[in-house]
Each structure stands twice: as structure tokens, then as C-alpha cells.
Design a protein around this motif. Structure first.
Motif, PDB file in Angstrom:
ATOM      1  N   SER A 188      -2.445 -12.378 -18.098  1.00 46.37           N
ATOM      2  CA  SER A 188      -2.258 -10.933 -18.014  1.00 46.37           C
ATOM      3  C   SER A 188      -0.813 -10.577 -18.315  1.00 46.37           C
ATOM      4  CB  SER A 188      -2.624 -10.422 -16.613  1.00 46.37           C
ATOM      5  OG  SER A 188      -2.469  -9.014 -16.538  1.00 46.37           O
ATOM      6  N   ASP A 189      -0.613  -9.632 -19.227  1.00 50.18           N
ATOM      7  CA  ASP A 189       0.721  -9.123 -19.542  1.00 50.18           C
ATOM      8  C   ASP A 189       1.055  -8.011 -18.552  1.00 50.18           C
ATOM      9  OD1 ASP A 189       0.731 -10.852 -21.684  1.00 50.18           O
ATOM     10  OD2 ASP A 189       0.083  -9.323 -23.127  1.00 50.18           O
ATOM     11  N   ILE A 190       1.963  -8.290 -17.638  1.00 49.76           N
ATOM     12  CA  ILE A 190       2.321  -7.358 -16.570  1.00 49.76           C
ATOM     13  C   ILE A 190       3.721  -6.816 -16.856  1.00 49.76           C
ATOM     14  CG2 ILE A 190       2.733  -7.108 -14.097  1.00 49.76           C
ATOM     15  CD1 ILE A 190       0.714  -9.395 -13.677  1.00 49.76           C
ATOM     16  N   THR A 191       3.837  -5.495 -16.907  1.00 49.67           N
ATOM     17  CA  THR A 191       5.105  -4.843 -17.229  1.00 49.67           C
ATOM     18  C   THR A 191       5.726  -4.253 -15.970  1.00 49.67           C
ATOM     19  OG1 THR A 191       4.433  -4.326 -19.497  1.00 49.67           O
ATOM     20  CG2 THR A 191       6.209  -3.007 -18.558  1.00 49.67           C
ATOM     21  N   PHE A 192       7.030  -4.503 -15.788  1.00 45.41           N
ATOM     22  CA  PHE A 192       7.795  -3.942 -14.684  1.00 45.41           C
ATOM     23  C   PHE A 192       8.722  -2.854 -15.237  1.00 45.41           C
ATOM     24  CE2 PHE A 192       7.079  -8.474 -13.594  1.00 45.41           C
ATOM     25  CZ  PHE A 192       6.276  -8.299 -12.473  1.00 45.41           C
ATOM     26  N   SER A 193       8.746  -1.724 -14.550  1.00 47.09           N
ATOM     27  CA  SER A 193       9.557  -0.592 -15.011  1.00 47.09           C
ATOM     28  C   SER A 193      10.384  -0.047 -13.853  1.00 47.09           C
ATOM     29  CB  SER A 193       8.667   0.534 -15.558  1.00 47.09           C
ATOM     30  OG  SER A 193       7.750   0.039 -16.523  1.00 47.09           O
ATOM     31  N   ILE A 194      11.616   0.352 -14.171  1.00 44.62           N
ATOM     32  CA  ILE A 194      12.500   1.003 -13.211  1.00 44.62           C
ATOM     33  C   ILE A 194      12.889   2.358 -13.787  1.00 44.62           C
ATOM     34  CG2 ILE A 194      14.668   0.913 -11.948  1.00 44.62           C
ATOM     35  CD1 ILE A 194      12.878  -1.295 -11.036  1.00 44.62           C
ATOM     36  N   GLY A 233       0.794  -1.226   0.000  1.00 45.76           N
ATOM     37  CA  GLY A 233       0.000   0.000   0.000  1.00 45.76           C
ATOM     38  C   GLY A 233       0.820   1.267   0.000  1.00 45.76           C
ATOM     39  N   GLN A 234       2.146   1.156  -0.063  1.00 38.70           N
ATOM     40  CA  GLN A 234       3.012   2.320   0.042  1.00 38.70           C
ATOM     41  C   GLN A 234       3.391   2.883  -1.322  1.00 38.70           C
ATOM     42  OE1 GLN A 234       5.887   2.145   3.356  1.00 38.70           O
ATOM     43  NE2 GLN A 234       7.379   3.097   2.005  1.00 38.70           N
ATOM     44  N   TYR A 235       2.541   2.742  -2.310  1.00 38.58           N
ATOM     45  CA  TYR A 235       2.800   3.332  -3.629  1.00 38.58           C
ATOM     46  C   TYR A 235       2.688   4.850  -3.521  1.00 38.58           C
ATOM     47  CZ  TYR A 235      -2.287   2.866  -3.442  1.00 38.58           C
ATOM     48  OH  TYR A 235      -3.593   2.908  -3.033  1.00 38.58           O
ATOM     49  N   ILE A 236       3.352   5.545  -4.416  1.00 40.72           N
ATOM     50  CA  ILE A 236       3.330   7.015  -4.405  1.00 40.72           C
ATOM     51  C   ILE A 236       2.501   7.577  -5.550  1.00 40.72           C
ATOM     52  CG2 ILE A 236       5.559   7.178  -3.267  1.00 40.72           C
ATOM     53  CD1 ILE A 236       6.702   7.953  -6.095  1.00 40.72           C
ATOM     54  N   ARG A 237       2.201   6.742  -6.521  1.00 45.12           N
ATOM     55  CA  ARG A 237       1.479   7.194  -7.705  1.00 45.12           C
ATOM     56  C   ARG A 237       0.648   6.031  -8.223  1.00 45.12           C
ATOM     57  NH1 ARG A 237       5.905   8.949  -9.684  1.00 45.12           N
ATOM     58  NH2 ARG A 237       5.922  11.012  -8.714  1.00 45.12           N
ATOM     59  N   GLU A 239       2.917   2.754  -8.643  1.00 45.40           N
ATOM     60  CA  GLU A 239       4.342   3.080  -8.686  1.00 45.40           C
ATOM     61  C   GLU A 239       4.861   3.321  -7.278  1.00 45.40           C
ATOM     62  OE1 GLU A 239       6.622   5.396 -11.961  1.00 45.40           O
ATOM     63  OE2 GLU A 239       5.937   6.900 -10.511  1.00 45.40           O
ATOM     64  N   TYR A 240       6.032   2.747  -6.974  1.00 49.63           N
ATOM     65  CA  TYR A 240       6.643   2.834  -5.658  1.00 49.63           C
ATOM     66  C   TYR A 240       7.964   3.596  -5.742  1.00 49.63           C
ATOM     67  CZ  TYR A 240       3.357  -0.938  -4.598  1.00 49.63           C
ATOM     68  OH  TYR A 240       2.217  -1.686  -4.439  1.00 49.63           O
ATOM     69  N   ARG A 241       8.288   4.313  -4.660  1.00 45.39           N
ATOM     70  CA  ARG A 241       9.607   4.919  -4.548  1.00 45.39           C
ATOM     71  C   ARG A 241      10.456   4.019  -3.666  1.00 45.39           C
ATOM     72  NH1 ARG A 241       8.399   9.754  -3.112  1.00 45.39           N
ATOM     73  NH2 ARG A 241       8.811  10.805  -5.101  1.00 45.39           N
ATOM     74  N   ILE A 242      11.580   3.545  -4.211  1.00 39.44           N
ATOM     75  CA  ILE A 242      12.497   2.699  -3.458  1.00 39.44           C
ATOM     76  C   ILE A 242      13.469   3.604  -2.707  1.00 39.44           C
ATOM     77  CG2 ILE A 242      14.275   0.922  -3.631  1.00 39.44           C
ATOM     78  CD1 ILE A 242      13.013   0.132  -6.337  1.00 39.44           C
ATOM     79  N   PRO A 243      13.584   3.444  -1.378  1.00 37.57           N
ATOM     80  CA  PRO A 243      14.575   4.247  -0.647  1.00 37.57           C
ATOM     81  C   PRO A 243      15.970   4.026  -1.221  1.00 37.57           C
ATOM     82  CG  PRO A 243      13.123   3.095   0.881  1.00 37.57           C
ATOM     83  CD  PRO A 243      12.831   2.551  -0.489  1.00 37.57           C
ATOM     84  N   ASN A 244      16.712   5.110  -1.385  1.00 32.33           N
ATOM     85  CA  ASN A 244      18.047   5.030  -1.966  1.00 32.33           C
ATOM     86  C   ASN A 244      19.083   5.316  -0.884  1.00 32.33           C
ATOM     87  OD1 ASN A 244      20.391   5.141  -3.427  1.00 32.33           O
ATOM     88  ND2 ASN A 244      19.638   6.548  -4.983  1.00 32.33           N
ATOM     89  N   TYR A 245      19.774   4.252  -0.420  1.00 30.29           N
ATOM     90  CA  TYR A 245      20.783   4.391   0.627  1.00 30.29           C
ATOM     91  C   TYR A 245      22.206   4.371   0.072  1.00 30.29           C
ATOM     92  CZ  TYR A 245      16.837   3.386   3.708  1.00 30.29           C
ATOM     93  OH  TYR A 245      15.629   3.421   4.357  1.00 30.29           O
ATOM     94  N   LEU A 246      22.344   4.486  -1.236  1.00 27.19           N
ATOM     95  CA  LEU A 246      23.680   4.572  -1.819  1.00 27.19           C
ATOM     96  C   LEU A 246      24.328   5.898  -1.414  1.00 27.19           C
ATOM     97  CD1 LEU A 246      22.860   3.246  -5.403  1.00 27.19           C
ATOM     98  CD2 LEU A 246      23.965   1.976  -3.536  1.00 27.19           C
TER      99      LEU A 246
END
Length: 301
Positions: free
Chosen positions: A192-198, A109-113, A157-164
Motif C-alpha cells: 500500500s502506498d501511504i502518503t503523509f502530509s503536513i 480516534g482523535q482525527y478531525i476530518r 486528518e489530525y490537528r496537532i496541538p500547537n504550543y509554540l
């Protein structure tokens, strides 16, 4: 496909405790078979073979599709992975900011968009969130407690925390999640055709075979009656390309995604209306489905 030898992966490990299931894998290594052909080759009933195939399919080892045959519709079975590696000794999980990378879990449930279309909805482990088939409730603050969400088309769409830090750049990125299609109520045969995007780059499109609800998910709450579980899929982007469960899906490499310190990391899951199989998306958190995990992201440097 790497499998940690832990209790949370028992559904995969149990696939190899049966001689019949191992013999099925041996046959499918040669070519795809339908249920009747497998039953004839192994001298067993179609009903018994169907149960074994269901277990292999739930583990993501075998995929099925319905095809038209001489005697009506037939379920065609094929291997879904080429290689599976058992990991007996796992490294201690890296902490954010370590020099070798980090791992984070994102609640579903933590999507941003989002942009979702009915049928759609959200559920926590104890109740539905808002009204069914009303996209407005995807903005409800209670969405943060969601353990299950679904939509017929669109994206989250989710925001991945960036710890780099400093000059660090990712050498690989992997996302592990439990996912399936989305049909009204449920339909085990619903591709179902499910697309993953980064970072707005489409890295892979995977066709899920169905929306699974014919038997209860291991962690799904008793009160829930529709979609029960998904398949555990591992998306990996390295310097060699993009893979799902160890199978190459595209030539997109990690350096093309600009995963480095100070950069925003976005992960999108979509089922476009323009897809050949627009069958929607269902996502499961740690208290729904067959796997006790949220969306798990691991980045190495």
C-alpha cells in the motif's frame, strides 16, 4: 533511525541477539536476496530463514516483496534502513511551552476530518465501534475511544496541538506511529502506498509491504481476530529534508511547512485510490499492535 533502549523496543533490540539475524543483515548489506538464497548462503533451512526474516520485518529493519522467479513466486528481502542508533540516555520529555519544544500523543480516534471507503471500521480495546464497512461510524462520538482504525482508501486528518509561543518556529517535526496496509481480514503480502502530509503538503509516500495478521500482536486484545499489528515508522522533517526511519524520502524541509506559533498544524494519512498500490491503511493505538503508544508527535525549536 533512533531507537531508545527501553522495553517497548524489545522487538528491535532482540533482532541483534541472534548471530543468524546479524549474518542476514550482513548479506543484505551487499544486495537483496530471496529466502532460498539466504538459506543456501547460511546453510540453514528456508523455514528457519523465514522466521528470522519475519522478526526483522516486524522490527522495520528488513522489507520483503514477492517476485516471480524461475521456480514460481519468491520472497525478495532487502534492508529497510541504512543506519540505526541506540539511545541509552534519553532526555526528559519536554513540557508544552518549553523553549526547546514539546511532545504530544494523539489517540488514533482523535482525527478531525476523514474520507474513508470500505473495507473500514474502528475498534476500542474491548469492542467494535458501530457497524463494519460503514463510513458513517467514523463520525460516531465513540470514535474517540478507538485504539484501531482501518480503511481501504481515503484519509484521516489530525490537528496537532500547537504550543509554540511568540516568535518560535519549529526546527524539526517528527511523527512516530504504528501502521500497515488494509486488506479484507488480513494479507501479509498487500502493498500500500501511504502518503503523509503536513499542512496540506505531501511530505512522503511510503509503500507498506502488507497487512499483518498471521500472528497475534503483543498488545492486541484476545477477542480481535483480524489485522494484528503494524510497523513502527518515524517520519521526520528537518532543515535537511524529509526522512522515514532515517531514510530520505523527499526534499520537503521544515521551513516550507509554516510550523510556527499561532498556526494550525494538520497531519494527514492517506491511501489515494489513484495510487499505484492502493492497499489502504490500518492504524494502531497503545492498546493494539506491537507498540504501547498512540500517534506521537515531537516538535523542536
Amino acid at each position: 533511525m533512533n531507537i531508545d533502549v527501553t522495553t517497548r523496543n524489545m522487538n528491535v533490540l532482540e533482532c541483534f541477539s541472534s548471530e543468524t539475524r546479524v549474518r542476514i543483515i550482513e548479506l543484505l548489506n551487499e544486495k537483496p536476496y530471496n529466502i532460498g538464497e539466504l538459506a543456501e548462503a547460511l546453510g540453514l533451512s528456508s523455514a528457519i530463514i523465514t522466521k528470522h526474516i519475519q522478526k526483522l520485518e516486524e522490527a522495520g529493519i528488513v522489507s520483503t516483496e514477492n517476485t516471480v522467479g524461475k521456480r514460481g513466486t519468491q520472497k525478495r528481502c532487502s534492508l529497510n534502513v541504512d543506519k540505526l542508533t541506540l539511545v541509552l540516555r534519553t532526555a526528559e520529555e519536554e513540557k508544552p511551552g518549553s523553549q526547546s519544544g514539546f511532545a504530544v500523543d494523539l489517540p488514533v480516534g482523535q482525527y478531525i476530518r476523514h474520507e474513508v471507503h470500505p473495507t473500514c471500521g474502528l475498534a476500542s480495546s474491548y469492542k467494535r465501534i458501530g457497524m463494519m464497512d460503514d463510513p458513517r461510524y467514523f463520525d460516531d462520538p465513540e470514535r474517540m475511544t478507538a485504539e484501531h482504525l482501518w480503511f481501504a482508501s481515503g484519509f484521516v486528518e489530525y490537528r496537532i496541538p500547537n504550543y509554540l509561543v511568540g516568535k518560535e518556529a519549529a526546527s524539526s517535526l517528527s511523527v512516530s506511529l504504528e501502521i500497515c496496509s488494509e486488506a479484507p481480514f488480513y494479507n501479509d503480502n498487500w502493498p500500500s502506498d501511504i502518503t503523509f502530509s503536513i499542512n496540506h503538503i505531501d511530505v512522503a509516500t511510503w509503500t507498506c509491504p502488507g497487512d499483518f495478521g498471521s500472528k497475534r500482536g503483543k498488545y492486541t486484545p484476545e477477542w480481535w481476530v483480524d489485522t494484528q499489528y503494524g510497523l513502527l515508522k518515524v517520519l521526520s522533517i528537518t532543515d535537511e529534508g524529509t526522512f522515514i526511519d532515517g531514510v530520505r524520502f523527499s526534499d520537503i524541509r521544515i521551513h516550507q511547512l509554516n510550523v510556527q506559533a499561532g498556526q494550525e498544524l494538520l497531519f494527514r494519512i492517506s491511501s489515494p485510490e489513484s495510487a499505484a498500490n492502493c492497499g489502504g491503511v490500518s492504524l494502531f493505538g497503545k492498546n493494539f499492535g506491537n507498540y504501547p503508544q498512540d500517534i506521537r508527535v515531537t516538535i523542536t525549536v
